[in-house]
Design a protein around this motif. Structure first.
Motif, PDB file in Angstrom:
ATOM      1  N   ARG A   1      -1.791  21.238 -13.791  1.00 49.95           N
ATOM      2  CA  ARG A   1      -2.500  20.762 -12.604  1.00 49.95           C
ATOM      3  C   ARG A   1      -3.909  20.348 -13.025  1.00 49.95           C
ATOM      4  O   ARG A   1      -4.483  20.936 -13.957  1.00 49.95           O
ATOM      5  CB  ARG A   1      -2.609  21.823 -11.516  1.00 49.95           C
ATOM      6  N   ASN A   2      -4.444  19.371 -12.354  1.00 55.80           N
ATOM      7  CA  ASN A   2      -5.838  18.998 -12.572  1.00 55.80           C
ATOM      8  C   ASN A   2      -6.754  20.035 -11.931  1.00 55.80           C
ATOM      9  O   ASN A   2      -6.419  20.626 -10.896  1.00 55.80           O
ATOM     10  CB  ASN A   2      -6.126  17.628 -11.962  1.00 55.80           C
ATOM     11  N   ALA A   3      -7.933  20.217 -12.510  1.00 54.76           N
ATOM     12  CA  ALA A   3      -8.881  21.204 -11.978  1.00 54.76           C
ATOM     13  C   ALA A   3      -9.304  20.871 -10.554  1.00 54.76           C
ATOM     14  O   ALA A   3      -9.605  21.778  -9.763  1.00 54.76           O
ATOM     15  CB  ALA A   3     -10.099  21.295 -12.891  1.00 54.76           C
TER      16      ALA A   3
ATOM     17  N   ALA B   1      -5.136  13.447 -14.372  1.00 54.98           N
ATOM     18  CA  ALA B   1      -3.831  12.838 -14.625  1.00 54.98           C
ATOM     19  C   ALA B   1      -3.144  12.452 -13.329  1.00 54.98           C
ATOM     20  O   ALA B   1      -3.277  13.127 -12.302  1.00 54.98           O
ATOM     21  CB  ALA B   1      -2.958  13.812 -15.416  1.00 54.98           C
ATOM     22  N   GLY B   2      -2.371  11.392 -13.373  1.00 58.41           N
ATOM     23  CA  GLY B   2      -1.638  10.933 -12.209  1.00 58.41           C
ATOM     24  C   GLY B   2      -0.401  11.742 -11.902  1.00 58.41           C
ATOM     25  O   GLY B   2       0.158  11.650 -10.807  1.00 58.41           O
ATOM     26  N   VAL B   3       0.067  12.512 -12.883  1.00 60.85           N
ATOM     27  CA  VAL B   3       1.215  13.403 -12.705  1.00 60.85           C
ATOM     28  C   VAL B   3       0.775  14.828 -13.005  1.00 60.85           C
ATOM     29  O   VAL B   3       0.045  15.069 -13.967  1.00 60.85           O
ATOM     30  CB  VAL B   3       2.382  13.000 -13.632  1.00 60.85           C
TER      31      VAL B   3
ATOM     32  N   TYR C   1       0.231  13.780 -25.147  1.00 65.78           N
ATOM     33  CA  TYR C   1       0.475  12.433 -25.652  1.00 65.78           C
ATOM     34  C   TYR C   1      -0.689  11.483 -25.381  1.00 65.78           C
ATOM     35  O   TYR C   1      -0.489  10.316 -25.041  1.00 65.78           O
ATOM     36  CB  TYR C   1       1.758  11.880 -25.034  1.00 65.78           C
ATOM     37  N   TRP C   2      -1.908  11.992 -25.534  1.00 65.21           N
ATOM     38  CA  TRP C   2      -3.096  11.179 -25.335  1.00 65.21           C
ATOM     39  C   TRP C   2      -4.020  11.346 -26.525  1.00 65.21           C
ATOM     40  O   TRP C   2      -3.973  12.338 -27.245  1.00 65.21           O
ATOM     41  CB  TRP C   2      -3.808  11.602 -24.049  1.00 65.21           C
ATOM     42  N   ASN C   3      -4.891  10.374 -26.714  1.00 64.03           N
ATOM     43  CA  ASN C   3      -5.826  10.454 -27.833  1.00 64.03           C
ATOM     44  C   ASN C   3      -7.018  11.340 -27.489  1.00 64.03           C
ATOM     45  O   ASN C   3      -7.285  11.651 -26.314  1.00 64.03           O
ATOM     46  CB  ASN C   3      -6.305   9.055 -28.230  1.00 64.03           C
TER      47      ASN C   3
ATOM     48  N   ALA D   1      -8.719  10.230 -18.704  1.00 63.77           N
ATOM     49  CA  ALA D   1      -7.937  10.952 -17.696  1.00 63.77           C
ATOM     50  C   ALA D   1      -7.304  12.227 -18.226  1.00 63.77           C
ATOM     51  O   ALA D   1      -7.081  13.181 -17.463  1.00 63.77           O
ATOM     52  CB  ALA D   1      -6.850  10.042 -17.132  1.00 63.77           C
ATOM     53  N   ALA D   2      -7.007  12.262 -19.512  1.00 62.79           N
ATOM     54  CA  ALA D   2      -6.332  13.420 -20.107  1.00 62.79           C
ATOM     55  C   ALA D   2      -6.712  13.478 -21.583  1.00 62.79           C
ATOM     56  O   ALA D   2      -6.006  12.954 -22.444  1.00 62.79           O
ATOM     57  CB  ALA D   2      -4.817  13.300 -19.946  1.00 62.79           C
TER      58      ALA D   2
END
Length: 415
Positions: A275-277, A288-290, A317-319, A324-325
């Motif tokens: 979950r996003n903070a 994140a959108g998901v 799976y992000w750099n 966003a993540a």
């Protein structure tokens, strides 16, 4: 596995694998790391839609076997110690299952016997090479289309049409039905009871990823079984919790009753954001959108805290620095979640993004993934990494995997 953008090059031939083996042997001889270190070094070997293996449906059994062996040899050459092999991609099987038909990705026809046992061969040949073989199952996906008539006539989804729901162009088993949860467990654990697999592995698909403008039509199941829950989302999360908890208990029972094999572990590889903070103060510093808790109805943090699983492999799976993540922020968050639980933390790495022109600039740098592993060494709970996926481990279009091996895998690691 990941729901967007996984694509890569065709796997190299057996000769390329042999060259990699020679290079790996040379690296091991020249390494300063003489004592094996305990570290998870894995790769996913995807079979859905012939993503990694077999390279095409309908190949001869001999060709299929040769390609499979080449992937295992490549894993050894790259200094890996684990192959996560997708053996139930779409409510089907890569072994002679009494529950579900042979996967169409072998022969091109669902239910047709390929003339050999891919899972049995993979277990035997992986162990012969000192590799662990983790059996990767997708619990609820039935088909990458919505037409039950295209399934083999004896498919459980046709025998029990009340079990399935179309959504987003695909067919799914309904997670809200107790009989479905029991069946998918039986189907998956048949492989565990029959083969010396080292672990059960699930990916990130529980309830399906949201599709704009579409509804997952499980109202009937909710009306029947949802009493006592504040809303449908809470009921759905409980359904997923039940699947995880019940499967964990059954794996433990198998381990108790079968003393001829090593204990089978249970690992799950979720989408990297719980979950996003902004949604939950316990969540990560992401936008994140998901969110798995809200969108996939998968309380991945809870599974770790409750100790229902042995391994968690979040797909980060992000750099590093992605707004966003951010890989670095998520690495820290997951390290904190796992701390003190006894659950092993392995990080899912997006090797498939390296060199993809559709990805941000960071992914055009062959050193990006190596920086991930360097950063991860600062976090005590990180026990290793898993790379998506096998084609890119071998083909390595911009040398990102070669850089990881050179920088981090000079010495042999043991699980």
């Amino acid at each position: 596995m990941a729901h967007i953008g996984r694509r890569g090059l065709v796997v190299g031939a057996a000769g390329a694998a042999a060259a990699l083996l020679a290079a790996g042997d040379a690296a091991a001889r020249t390494s300063r790391h003489h004592v094996p270190r305990r570290e998870f070094r894995g790769m996913w070997l995807a079979t859905v839609a012939n993503r990694d293996w077999p390279s095409a449906p309908g190949l001869t059994a001999e060709r299929q076997r040769a390609e499979l062996i080449a992937h295992l040899d490549t894993a050894v050459a790259r200094g890996l110690n684990t192959v996560v092999f997708q053996v139930r991609p779409t409510a089907d099987a890569l072994w002679p299952s009494p529950y579900e038909p042979w996967a169409q990705y072998l022969t091109g026809v669902q239910g047709r016997d390929p003339g050999w046992d891919p899972l049995g061969t993979a277990v035997r040949e992986a162990h012969a090479r000192g590799l662990e073989l983790h059996a990767w199952f997708n619990p609820y996906r039935v088909a990458n289309h919505t037409d039950p008539a295209r399934l083999t006539a004896t498919h459980p989804a046709r025998v029990h049409p009340e079990w399935i729901l179309p959504y987003g162009g695909k067919l799914y088993y309904n997670p809200g039905l107790p009989e479905v949860r029991r069946f998918v467990q039986d189907a998956m654990l048949d492989a565990v009871e029959r083969y010396a697999v080292d672990a059960v592995h699930w990916d990130d698909y529980f309830y399906p990823y949201p599709v704009a403008g579409q509804v997952f039509e499980d109202d009937e199941a909710y009306a029947r079984y949802g009493a006592g829950f504040p809303d449908k989302a809470a009921w759905r999360r409980d359904n997923t919790d039940r699947l995880v908890r019940e499967t964990a208990a059954r794996i433990k029972k198998i381990n108790r009753t079968n003393r001829t094999k090593r204990d089978v572990r249970f690992g799950i590889s979720p989408f990297g954001v719980w979950r996003n903070a902004a949604t939950d103060p316990l969540g990560s510093d992401t936008t994140a959108g998901v969110q798995t808790y809200d969108d996939l109805h998968a309380d991945t943090r809870k599974w770790v805290k409750e100790g229902w699983i042995d391994d968690i492999v979040p797909q980060l799976y992000w750099n590093i620095g992605f707004p966003a993540a951010d890989y670095a922020k998520l690495l820290r968050w997951w390290d904190g979640v796992v701390r003190g639980t006894g659950v092993a933390l392995h990080i899912g790495e997006a090797l498939y993004k390296a060199g993809d022109p559709a990805q941000p600039a960071a992914w055009q740098d062959p050193a990006e993934l190596s920086r991930h592993l360097t950063l991860a060494k600062e976090f005590a709970e990180v026990r290793g990494h898993c790379f998506f996926s096998a084609k890119e481990v071998g083909a390595d279009p911009i040398g990102a995997m070669t850089r990881v091996v050179a920088d981090h895998y000079g010495g042999r690691a043991v699980k």
